[in-house]
Design an enzyme around this catalytic site. Sequence first.
Site, mmCIF file in Angstrom:
data_model
loop_
_atom_site.group_PDB
_atom_site.id
_atom_site.type_symbol
_atom_site.label_atom_id
_atom_site.label_comp_id
_atom_site.label_asym_id
_atom_site.label_seq_id
_atom_site.Cartn_x
_atom_site.Cartn_y
_atom_site.Cartn_z
ATOM 1 N N CYS A 329 0.831 -1.202 0.000
ATOM 2 C CA CYS A 329 0.000 0.000 0.000
ATOM 3 C C CYS A 329 0.870 1.259 0.000
ATOM 4 O O CYS A 329 1.808 1.372 0.791
ATOM 5 C CB CYS A 329 -0.904 0.003 1.225
ATOM 6 S SG CYS A 329 -2.029 1.404 1.296
ATOM 7 N N ARG A 428 -12.987 0.763 -4.845
ATOM 8 C CA ARG A 428 -12.445 0.820 -3.484
ATOM 9 C C ARG A 428 -11.980 2.231 -3.134
ATOM 10 O O ARG A 428 -11.967 2.612 -1.963
ATOM 11 C CB ARG A 428 -11.275 -0.168 -3.376
ATOM 12 C CG ARG A 428 -10.752 -0.372 -1.967
ATOM 13 C CD ARG A 428 -9.687 -1.456 -1.963
ATOM 14 N NE ARG A 428 -9.457 -1.944 -0.614
ATOM 15 C CZ ARG A 428 -8.516 -1.495 0.200
ATOM 16 N NH1 ARG A 428 -7.725 -0.513 -0.200
ATOM 17 N NH2 ARG A 428 -8.351 -1.993 1.409
#
Length: 517
Positions: A329, A428
């Site tokens: 991430c 998302r």
Amino acid sequence: MAFIYDEPSRTFGEFLLVPNLTTKASVPANVDLTAPVVRFKADPSRTGGTPPSPKQSPLTIAVPVTSALMQSVSGASLAIALARSGGLSFIFGSQGIAEEAAMVRRVKNYKAGFVVSDSNLAPDATLADVLALTDRTDHSTIAITEDGSPQGKFVGIITSRDYRVGKTPMTMPVREIMTPFKSIHGARVGIDLQEANELIWRQKLNCLPVVDERQHLQYLVFRKDYDAHQEHPLENVDREKRLIVGAGINSRDHRERVPALIEAGADVLCLDSSDGYSEWQRDTIEFVKSNFKSAYIGAGNVVDREGFNYLVEAGADFIKVGIGGGSICITREQKGIGRGQASAVIEVAKARDEYFQRTGVYVPICSDGGISQDYHVTMALAMGADFVMMGRYFARFDEAPGRKVRINNQFMKEYWGEGSNRARNWQRYDHGEADKQKDQLEFEEGVDSYVPYAGKLKDNLDLTLAKVRSTMCNCGATNLREFYRMARLTVASTVSIHEGGVHDVMLKDTRTSPRDT
């Protein structure tokens, strides 16, 4: 004026646990890792300052470990392996609704005491049909019913022992090679699982068909399921002895996706978003709760008490904690959004405890991300997480969907983030522009990468959990409630972290032998 926290944002690696008295009862064999998954009511005055018993929750897991909602992690194979080992997988939602529902069905049908047959043919089918169905479902036992339906009139059964590929003609009708009903030991509806297993052992059967008074097939009971349960005593199953599985959803197509997943048998849903503190998540939770009264839904991710309280008041059954801490991430790099995972878990755990004391409702929290070492799992639990969610950890295993490749003479597995262009999971990260057409992300919040291949899930997870149990015993705790109440944590300096690793020695190279001088 912007609010600035006084404390720095800390990670799990900045803390150490200080041991407590290890009693004679504090041995790994006595450690119970059962964790609650969804909210439940309890009496705060009876808990003595500790979380209530997880067994009061309508949905629990035997070990406090779940796999992330990611294309490169939580497919059906990994969900099966993790459920059998005591954990829980959330099938990734960044795929078609039918495809996700099919994965959920595969998990629910894989292991069950009483299985509704999903491999069926009619007597007029041929061996070619048998082989095609076996290839598609991985099931070598096929029920034969008059109309080829799962609950048609049962007339026989065919297994790989009834034919020889290359010898038996592909056009041979099933009726000529199957074992007919009159030659099969069966049972009537009403038999319980223990009686069915005893009959299987007494008659030396591999499969026991269960039929109704009209000879219509209702269930199949398999010997291998009994054997597998003995090898996996912690497996998570529902009341019908089917494996437990979760499913990911988003706030875009939830009106179509949620009914399909619930119909497929998903035990719990989870909203998949990098930042869950939003009105879109509230609307999605309210939709699920108003239309599916018995459904459970988790929400997140959040990093503070405000986010926790907002989603809990909306009706979320558990809350995911963590933004930007995953190994793939890059949200923090790209947007400057997030918080150190330890700081986030500590604050949200306090908010959960306050909410429980105030309302008598306990809402579990899941620490999602920031785990790069096995002991970080233990740290998350000590800081108040009810269970953890991991991506990179599971992506290394055989059961994960990523390809196994060889790079520089080392086996690796593919691992890509949901925020990468490869995943194309723009829902998302969407900010609600309903009329905006997208075929890729405006910018990436995840990378496409490799992780070292590590083998089978069960072997690795057993080792990780052995470390968790051992550390809990060092702290004098034999369950997660005690551990959270008794754990003592200290912030570690850079020098003490260095001191805790290998230092001032030269490690032996086992590939070469030293020579005497």
